[in-house]
Design a protein around this motif. Structure first.
Motif, short mmCIF file in Angstrom:
data_model
loop_
_atom_site.label_atom_id
_atom_site.label_comp_id
_atom_site.label_asym_id
_atom_site.label_seq_id
_atom_site.Cartn_x
_atom_site.Cartn_y
_atom_site.Cartn_z
N PRO A 210 10.51 2.88 -6.33
CA PRO A 210 11.17 1.38 -6.20
C PRO A 210 12.76 1.71 -5.68
N VAL A 211 13.23 2.05 -6.51
CA VAL A 211 15.04 1.67 -6.94
C VAL A 211 15.38 2.94 -4.82
N GLY A 212 14.27 4.09 -4.81
CA GLY A 212 14.23 5.18 -3.94
C GLY A 212 14.05 3.99 -2.47
N MET A 213 12.67 3.66 -2.71
CA MET A 213 12.75 3.05 -1.23
C MET A 213 13.61 1.64 -0.72
N ALA A 214 14.44 1.30 -1.82
CA ALA A 214 15.25 0.34 -1.79
C ALA A 214 16.46 0.77 -1.44
N PHE A 215 17.34 2.09 -1.82
CA PHE A 215 18.46 2.32 -1.92
C PHE A 215 18.86 3.57 -1.07
N GLY A 216 17.62 4.52 -1.21
CA GLY A 216 17.18 5.74 -0.60
C GLY A 216 16.93 6.40 -2.06
N ALA A 217 17.01 8.52 -1.68
CA ALA A 217 16.57 9.08 -2.89
C ALA A 217 17.78 9.28 -3.46
N PHE A 218 19.47 9.31 -3.29
CA PHE A 218 19.80 9.87 -4.08
C PHE A 218 19.95 8.26 -5.75
N ALA B 13 18.24 6.59 -11.05
CA ALA B 13 18.01 5.86 -11.05
C ALA B 13 16.69 6.78 -12.23
N LEU B 14 16.20 7.56 -11.94
CA LEU B 14 14.98 8.45 -12.57
C LEU B 14 15.43 8.75 -13.78
N LEU B 15 16.80 9.77 -13.61
CA LEU B 15 17.30 9.93 -14.72
C LEU B 15 17.98 9.07 -15.80
N PHE B 16 18.73 8.59 -15.39
CA PHE B 16 18.88 6.99 -16.11
C PHE B 16 17.43 6.42 -17.01
N ALA B 17 16.25 6.11 -16.47
CA ALA B 17 15.08 5.93 -17.45
C ALA B 17 15.14 7.06 -18.57
N ALA B 18 14.73 7.98 -18.14
CA ALA B 18 14.92 9.07 -18.86
C ALA B 18 15.58 9.27 -20.22
N LEU B 19 17.40 9.07 -20.05
CA LEU B 19 18.05 8.73 -20.84
C LEU B 19 17.76 7.86 -21.90
N LEU C 217 1.04 -1.18 -0.41
CA LEU C 217 0.02 0.04 -0.24
C LEU C 217 0.83 1.16 0.08
N SER C 218 2.09 1.27 0.72
CA SER C 218 2.96 2.38 0.42
C SER C 218 3.02 2.00 -0.37
N LEU C 219 3.35 1.03 -0.90
CA LEU C 219 4.35 1.14 -1.97
C LEU C 219 3.57 1.93 -3.17
#
Lengths: 299, 522
Positions: free
Chosen positions: A253-261, A266-272, A8-10
């Motif tokens: 999910p990446v932020g939840m597992a490994f932190g905001a950094f 991951a966000l920028l990489f995905a956009a790329l 639910l949180s995710l």
């Protein structure tokens, strides 16, 4: 129970994150996506909306009323801006980029001189509720709902109204539209004004969750441009919805597992990656998919 | 009384030890105010101060002569802060602090204080440290505004209520002080350009600049190349050992250790650190990690957040999943300030500790209660400090800047640092930068609005009057405990002595073998 609350949180994080991307981008969807103006003053238009809402709230206006007020104020400002400055730069994309950047500097610095380095914030409306280990903000759930409503409204406006038809015609081929009797000048003003107003509206909606400061708009510029560019120009609304959802689905999910950094990375990489494999954006891919399905008679 | 007589008394030539100076004489207003303290042993200072004394005897004549000479003119203080951009919320305060200090210097005012020798505040037996005031957790929050009861040893304990006194001249060394303060725009490249400009074109006599550690580290190589006298006034992660740089803000050993100790004892050992992802956040988190085990604490998770992030939904969920006893927040900039209202709206109610919040970005004023409820921070200054001297300072500030929202820690540091510079230049008798640096290394004590501050010669860092501040559910600030003087001891511990050995680097905790030892689990 534990797994349930985590799921639910995710989902909640996914929703808020997508809503944040969409709200940051909604004004730019119109101005960049449809009018093809690289509007670097987008963040400052959002800032203006946030300031309008904050000042009105401090003056005693209920927060819910300040949101449409912010829309009107910033839309009016956008109309003036288009008439005086921006219309001289249609078709000159780099000229528009520089001039909107200049506008953003003037607005940011002007706000600093006029209102000082910050303004007391508005309290976030609504409370919170918890389920299992996690608790959730009611206001963000409202924002998700408003985002969905905005998407529906924009779709209706551009696909079911005369203005929408004229706007799409004017953006596609101005000369042809003009010869068919569309007053393109007025359509441009209306469209720019609508884009500015939507930026102001989302600025007002995000205002309670943010620091009200003259340069607060800058935080929205990068997410907004990423969302619109990843979304593509084939169908700007569908594209922006798709890219906001997809980017949130990578970041959460990446932020939840490994932190905001790592979430940001991951966000920028995905956009790329998306821009690399879909240079025309998600909407072009969606469009082709719909076209194929309608040709094969499935739709 | 003529200035001549007064100066003759001030400039001692007999080399009496500072500690032997009678209290009454040491306390005499203008004596210490002019920056020529009771005991100056080095010959160069005696000469310098003597020259000042002569200059002061005939201020008008001397000033006339000096303006005629090309090398003289105004004393230029270069000041770079962010007046726009993400960090403007801090930079504008510091700019106003500099303006206030320069105005006071030009109007012939100074703060009390003077060189007391290398032993520090205790040598004068004037403002002696006392044991921390113990409160009974949250139940017994109380204001401690005078520094506590008198000890049995006859040490002085009351703070001077009025610390702004006459300096005996208008301006500095008979010259007007000019503030040259361009805008750093929250952009490190612009900071470097401006630093070069101030040093090479404006030829400033003193550079006061820097909010983030990233800004400081961006300009420090330029400063060192030009051997520019540089004062960094922010609280930071510590470790800068630089012969040209004087760091007047509080550092980790003064802030992190007391607050972590209090938090672990009051709320429990499980700590979640959420920090800004640059050198300040990383190194302060390293300090916390190293020292938490000493007081029985444990870092259960650390998260570093890029400065551009403003949506904290995921971080909030991570904290809830980790279930800490309290959260150590080291968030910087207006984007990251969004964490507090967002966490509060999401129902996150853990106690928080910090070294930057409230005292710098006045989050307790900017955000609606209860976003900052149960936030604890060991600060060296906050506007709310209830001492008479601070209230007088706050009043002076708002007379000059009635529309300002808050006076933060680093603004106060900038304020007393510029007064400190003026004192040191008066002691040196010149604005020649090498001489002023030596004067600053003579063991200066200055009566800042926070309390007595001592500039420790060997490390170029300051001892501070540290108070543990906390905000309640209505965002009222109270001070739970106070430590009248905490030394900046870490650089001393690893053997830095800038008076004897020049250095130009920043030490990090990894270079101290004790940190890895502390960090080991039992």
């Amino acid at each position: 129970m534990e797994t349930q609350s985590l799921v639910l949180s995710l989902l909640y994080q996914l929703g808020t994150s997508a809503a944040f991307f969409f709200l940051a981008a909604v004004g730019l969807i119109i101005i960049l996506g449809m009018m093809n103006i690289i509007n670097l003053a987008h963040g400052e238009l959002m800032m203006m909306g946030a300031y309008t809402a904050t000042i009105a709230t401090h003056a005693g206006v209920p927060f819910a009323l300040t949101v449409p007020l912010a829309f009107l104020v910033v839309a009016a400002f956008g109309a003036v801006l288009e008439r005086l400055i921006v219309r001289r730069f249609y078709g000159r994309q780099l000229g528009a980029l520089v001039v909107t950047w200049g506008i953003s500097l003037v607005m940011g610095q002007g706000t600093l001189l006029f209102f000082g380095p910050f303004m007391p914030s508005i309290k976030i409306p609504g409370g919170s509720f918890s389920y299992g280990d996690f608790s959730f903000s009611e206001y963000w759930l409202v924002l998700i709902a408003i985002s969905v409503a905005l998407i529906a409204l924009l779709w209706w406006l551009y696909n079911r109204t005369t203005y929408g038809l004229q706007a799409r015609a004017a953006m596609q081929d101005a000369t042809m539209a003009k010869s068919l009797g569309v007053r393109t000048g007025r359509v441009y003003t209306l469209t720019f004004s609508l884009g500015a107003g939507l930026a102001g509206l989302s600025g007002a909606l995000i205002a309670p969750t943010a620091t009200i400061a003259p340069f607060m708009g800058q935080q929205f510029v990068a997410p907004a441009f990423i969302t619109v560019v990843v979304g593509g120009a084939a169908n700007v609304i569908a594209g922006a919805v798709g890219s906001a959802t997809l980017l949130a689905a990578v970041k959460t999910p990446v932020g939840m597992a490994f932190g905001a950094f790592y979430g940001t990375v991951a966000l920028l990489f995905a956009a790329l990656v998306i821009i690399r494999i879909m240079p025309d954006g998600i909407s072009a891919r969606l469009q082709r998919w719909f076209d194929r399905r309608s040709r094969s008679g499935l739709l | 009384m003529s200035r001549n007589e007064e100066n003759d008394k001030t400039v001692r030539t007999d080399g009496v030890d500072a500690s032997a100076v009678p209290q009454a004489e040491a306390d005499r207003g203008t004596d210490r105010g002019t920056g020529r303290g009771p005991a100056i042993r080095r010959r160069s200072f005696m000469q310098g101060a003597g020259a000042t004394a002569a200059g002061l005897a005939m201020p008008t004549v001397i000033r006339g002569l000096k303006t005629a000479r090309a090398a003289e003119g105004k004393v230029k203080i270069g000041h770079i802060e962010d007046l726009s951009g993400n960090l403007a919320v801090y930079g504008v305060q510091k700019f106003h602090a500099a303006q206030l200090a320069v105005k006071e210097i030009n109007e012939g005012k100074t703060l009390k204080g003077g060189p007391v020798g290398s032993g520090g505040i205790g040598v004068m037996a004037n403002y002696a440290a006392k044991a921390p005031v113990m409160g009974d957790g949250d139940k017994d929050l109380k204001f401690v505004n005078k520094g506590g009861d008198m000890t049995g040893t006859g040490m002085a304990f009351v703070q001077d209520e009025d610390v702004l006194i006459d300096s005996g001249e208008s301006g500095l060394l008979g010259r007007e002080v000019e503030l040259i303060a361009p805008d750093g725009q929250s952009n490190n490249n612009i900071w470097q350009q401006l630093t070069r400009r101030l040093i090479q074109e404006d030829k400033v006599d003193c550079l006061v600049a820097g909010f983030t550690s990233a800004e400081r580290e961006a300009i420090r190589p330029i400063v060192d190349k030009a051997k520019q006298l540089y004062i960094y006034t922010n609280q930071y992660e510590g470790g800068v050992a630089d012969s040209n740089t004087f760091c007047t803000g509080a550092i980790c050993e003064q802030q992190v250790i007391p607050v972590v100790d209090y938090m672990v004892k009051t709320f429990g050992p499980r700590i979640y650190t959420i920090a800004a992802d640059y050198n300040f956040g990383q190194l302060t988190a390293a300090w916390t990690k190293a020292f938490a085990p000493l007081v029985g604490g444990e870092i259960i998770q650390e998260e570093f957040v890029p400065l551009s992030v403003s949506d904290f939904t995921t971080s909030i969920a991570r904290i809830q999943a980790a279930k800490p006893d309290w959260v150590f927040t080291l968030l910087v900039g207006s984007n990251q300030s969004n964490y507090y209202p967002q966490a509060s709206a999401a129902g996150l109610e853990y106690p928080m500790a910090s070294t930057v919040n409230m005292a710098q970005g006045y989050e307790h004023r900017r955000f609606k209660p209860p976003s900052l409820n149960r936030m604890y921070n060991c600060i060296n200054y906050m506007e709310e400090i209830p001492t008479a001297r601070n209230q007088a300072f706050v009043k002076r500030w708002y007379e000059m800047f009635p529309d300002d929202p808050y006076i933060g820690q680093m603004a106060q540091n900038t304020y007393f640092s510029i007064h400190l510079y003026a004192k040191a230049a008066r002691l040196a008798g010149t604005t020649d930068q090498e001489s002023v640096k030596k004067a600053l290394e003579s063991g200066f004590s200055i009566e800042a609005p926070e309390g007595a501050v001592f500039l420790e010669p060997s490390t170029h860092h300051c001892s501070h009057y540290i108070r543990l501040a906390t905000a309640d559910a209505e965002h009222n600030v109270s001070f739970v405990r106070e430590w009248p003087s905490i030394q900046p001891w870490w650089l001393q511990r690893i053997g830095v002595n800038l008076v004897k050995h020049k250095e130009y680097k920043q030490y990090i905790p990894d270079e101290d073998p004790f940190f890895s030892m502390f960090g080991k689990k039992k």
